[in-house]
Design a protein around this motif. Structure first.
Motif, PDB file in Angstrom:
ATOM      1  N   LYS A 186       0.864  -1.173   0.000  1.00 31.83           N
ATOM      2  CA  LYS A 186       0.000   0.000   0.000  1.00 31.83           C
ATOM      3  C   LYS A 186       0.903   1.226   0.000  1.00 31.83           C
ATOM      4  CE  LYS A 186      -1.620   1.308   3.943  1.00 31.83           C
ATOM      5  NZ  LYS A 186      -2.355   1.435   5.209  1.00 31.83           N
ATOM      6  N   LEU A 187       0.682   2.143  -0.922  1.00 33.64           N
ATOM      7  CA  LEU A 187       1.482   3.361  -1.006  1.00 33.64           C
ATOM      8  C   LEU A 187       1.231   4.214   0.237  1.00 33.64           C
ATOM      9  CD1 LEU A 187       3.406   5.077  -2.748  1.00 33.64           C
ATOM     10  CD2 LEU A 187       1.361   6.125  -3.751  1.00 33.64           C
ATOM     11  N   VAL A 188       2.315   4.545   0.970  1.00 35.03           N
ATOM     12  CA  VAL A 188       2.169   5.366   2.171  1.00 35.03           C
ATOM     13  C   VAL A 188       2.841   6.730   2.040  1.00 35.03           C
ATOM     14  CG1 VAL A 188       1.785   3.446   3.757  1.00 35.03           C
ATOM     15  CG2 VAL A 188       4.117   4.230   3.345  1.00 35.03           C
ATOM     16  N   GLU A 189       3.827   6.858   1.173  1.00 34.39           N
ATOM     17  CA  GLU A 189       4.514   8.138   0.962  1.00 34.39           C
ATOM     18  C   GLU A 189       5.008   8.210  -0.472  1.00 34.39           C
ATOM     19  OE1 GLU A 189       4.852  10.708   2.977  1.00 34.39           O
ATOM     20  OE2 GLU A 189       4.156   9.763   4.830  1.00 34.39           O
ATOM     21  N   SER A 190       5.132   9.425  -0.963  1.00 33.81           N
ATOM     22  CA  SER A 190       5.694   9.668  -2.277  1.00 33.81           C
ATOM     23  C   SER A 190       6.527  10.936  -2.189  1.00 33.81           C
ATOM     24  CB  SER A 190       4.572   9.845  -3.305  1.00 33.81           C
ATOM     25  OG  SER A 190       5.082  10.165  -4.567  1.00 33.81           O
ATOM     26  N   TYR A 191       7.756  10.875  -2.685  1.00 36.21           N
ATOM     27  CA  TYR A 191       8.669  12.010  -2.629  1.00 36.21           C
ATOM     28  C   TYR A 191       9.192  12.307  -4.019  1.00 36.21           C
ATOM     29  CZ  TYR A 191       8.813  10.578   2.280  1.00 36.21           C
ATOM     30  OH  TYR A 191       8.468  10.219   3.556  1.00 36.21           O
TER      31      TYR A 191
ATOM     32  N   GLY B 153      14.211  14.597  -8.050  1.00 40.32           N
ATOM     33  CA  GLY B 153      14.689  14.904  -9.393  1.00 40.32           C
ATOM     34  C   GLY B 153      13.653  14.520 -10.424  1.00 40.32           C
ATOM     35  N   ASP B 154      14.061  13.724 -11.424  1.00 37.92           N
ATOM     36  CA  ASP B 154      13.136  13.314 -12.479  1.00 37.92           C
ATOM     37  C   ASP B 154      12.376  12.028 -12.138  1.00 37.92           C
ATOM     38  OD1 ASP B 154      15.249  11.551 -12.733  1.00 37.92           O
ATOM     39  OD2 ASP B 154      15.596  11.939 -14.862  1.00 37.92           O
ATOM     40  N   HIS B 155      12.498  11.573 -10.901  1.00 36.47           N
ATOM     41  CA  HIS B 155      11.800  10.378 -10.420  1.00 36.47           C
ATOM     42  C   HIS B 155      10.963  10.718  -9.190  1.00 36.47           C
ATOM     43  CE1 HIS B 155      14.498   8.236 -13.050  1.00 36.47           C
ATOM     44  NE2 HIS B 155      14.073   7.062 -12.641  1.00 36.47           N
ATOM     45  N   SER B 156      10.095   9.785  -8.839  1.00 39.68           N
ATOM     46  CA  SER B 156       9.448   9.815  -7.523  1.00 39.68           C
ATOM     47  C   SER B 156       9.912   8.589  -6.774  1.00 39.68           C
ATOM     48  CB  SER B 156       7.922   9.783  -7.638  1.00 39.68           C
ATOM     49  OG  SER B 156       7.433  11.036  -8.066  1.00 39.68           O
ATOM     50  N   LEU B 157      10.138   8.775  -5.497  1.00 43.50           N
ATOM     51  CA  LEU B 157      10.465   7.670  -4.612  1.00 43.50           C
ATOM     52  C   LEU B 157       9.161   7.305  -3.912  1.00 43.50           C
ATOM     53  CD1 LEU B 157      13.462   6.812  -2.724  1.00 43.50           C
ATOM     54  CD2 LEU B 157      11.498   7.218  -1.265  1.00 43.50           C
ATOM     55  N   PHE B 158       8.646   6.126  -4.225  1.00 43.62           N
ATOM     56  CA  PHE B 158       7.408   5.633  -3.635  1.00 43.62           C
ATOM     57  C   PHE B 158       7.759   4.715  -2.468  1.00 43.62           C
ATOM     58  CE2 PHE B 158       5.953   6.182  -8.154  1.00 43.62           C
ATOM     59  CZ  PHE B 158       5.031   7.193  -7.905  1.00 43.62           C
ATOM     60  N   VAL B 159       7.143   4.942  -1.326  1.00 43.02           N
ATOM     61  CA  VAL B 159       7.329   4.081  -0.163  1.00 43.02           C
ATOM     62  C   VAL B 159       6.030   3.319   0.055  1.00 43.02           C
ATOM     63  CG1 VAL B 159       7.804   3.976   2.314  1.00 43.02           C
ATOM     64  CG2 VAL B 159       8.991   5.659   0.882  1.00 43.02           C
ATOM     65  N   GLY B 160       6.153   1.995   0.113  1.00 48.44           N
ATOM     66  CA  GLY B 160       4.982   1.153   0.300  1.00 48.44           C
ATOM     67  C   GLY B 160       5.070   0.322   1.554  1.00 48.44           C
ATOM     68  N   GLU B 161       3.947   0.197   2.244  1.00 51.44           N
ATOM     69  CA  GLU B 161       3.858  -0.704   3.392  1.00 51.44           C
ATOM     70  C   GLU B 161       3.513  -2.090   2.866  1.00 51.44           C
ATOM     71  OE1 GLU B 161       1.472  -1.412   7.581  1.00 51.44           O
ATOM     72  OE2 GLU B 161       1.059   0.389   6.409  1.00 51.44           O
ATOM     73  N   VAL B 162       4.294  -3.081   3.252  1.00 54.09           N
ATOM     74  CA  VAL B 162       4.070  -4.446   2.788  1.00 54.09           C
ATOM     75  C   VAL B 162       2.833  -5.006   3.481  1.00 54.09           C
ATOM     76  CG1 VAL B 162       5.032  -6.763   2.603  1.00 54.09           C
ATOM     77  CG2 VAL B 162       6.534  -4.770   2.341  1.00 54.09           C
ATOM     78  N   LEU B 163       1.818  -5.341   2.671  1.00 55.67           N
ATOM     79  CA  LEU B 163       0.572  -5.899   3.184  1.00 55.67           C
ATOM     80  C   LEU B 163       0.616  -7.422   3.240  1.00 55.67           C
ATOM     81  CD1 LEU B 163      -1.915  -3.720   1.093  1.00 55.67           C
ATOM     82  CD2 LEU B 163      -1.163  -3.335   3.458  1.00 55.67           C
ATOM     83  N   SER B 164       1.323  -8.009   2.284  1.00 60.82           N
ATOM     84  CA  SER B 164       1.480  -9.463   2.242  1.00 60.82           C
ATOM     85  C   SER B 164       2.778  -9.776   1.510  1.00 60.82           C
ATOM     86  CB  SER B 164       0.298 -10.135   1.530  1.00 60.82           C
ATOM     87  OG  SER B 164       0.321  -9.858   0.149  1.00 60.82           O
ATOM     88  N   SER B 165       3.333 -10.941   1.814  1.00 61.82           N
ATOM     89  CA  SER B 165       4.559 -11.372   1.136  1.00 61.82           C
ATOM     90  C   SER B 165       4.627 -12.891   1.153  1.00 61.82           C
ATOM     91  CB  SER B 165       5.801 -10.776   1.807  1.00 61.82           C
ATOM     92  OG  SER B 165       5.909 -11.231   3.135  1.00 61.82           O
TER      93      SER B 165
END
Length: 152
Positions: free
Chosen positions: A110-115, A118-130
């Motif tokens: 689940k996406l929890v943060e986006s930063y 530069g020319d990219h976004s760093l997406f941080v996701g919380e692992v819901l299942s693995s």
């Protein structure tokens, strides 16, 4: 950066924003809570898909999956569900994101943060299942080429 070896993953997003792409800018952020990150160019189709879906799947590719890595890196492949024609996949039970059989491991996030970075976004996701697969040979990207690494 070509001297930095990295693993290879396929990021994916489920309906109604179905898409997948090969990435090597992926890693662990935190164990508690379990968080991972991926970096996606602002111009990539995947950028909009993750932003809209607010979730994503991850298939960590094994050494035998170089063909899949190349396919999902090819900008000429079809978009939407058509890109999965002839490709085996299973829908993630929580997000519906396509997950690739034979991978070393899978995650749904689940996406929890986006930063903006530069020319990219760093997406941080919380692992819901693995889950983990049976393979033990990793697919790596090093010096501009795919490489294979056996577990010792």
């Amino acid at each position: 950066m070509s001297r930095f070896a990295s693993g290879v993953v396929v990021l994916s997003v489920g309906e109604p924003n179905v898409h997948a792409m090969t990435a090597n800018a992926f890693g662990s952020v935190s164990l508690d809570p379990p968080l991972v990150h991926c970096c996606v160019a602002h111009t990539a189709v995947m950028h909009e898909k993750i932003t809209r879906s607010r979730s994503f799947g991850v298939s960590i590719l094994g050494a035998s999956q170089e063909t899949l890595a190349r396919y999902f890196a090819d900008k000429a492949r079809p978009l939407g569900m058509a890109q999965f024609d002839g490709v085996a996949w299973n829908p993630g039970p929580l997000t519906g994101a396509p997950l690739l059989p034979g991978a070393l491991a899978w995650m749904e996030c689940k996406l929890v943060e986006s930063y903006v970075a530069g020319d990219h976004s760093l997406f941080v996701g919380e692992v819901l299942s693995s889950a983990t697969g049976d393979g033990d040979e990793a697919l790596l990207f090093y010096a501009g080429q795919f490489q294979r690494m056996e577990a010792s």
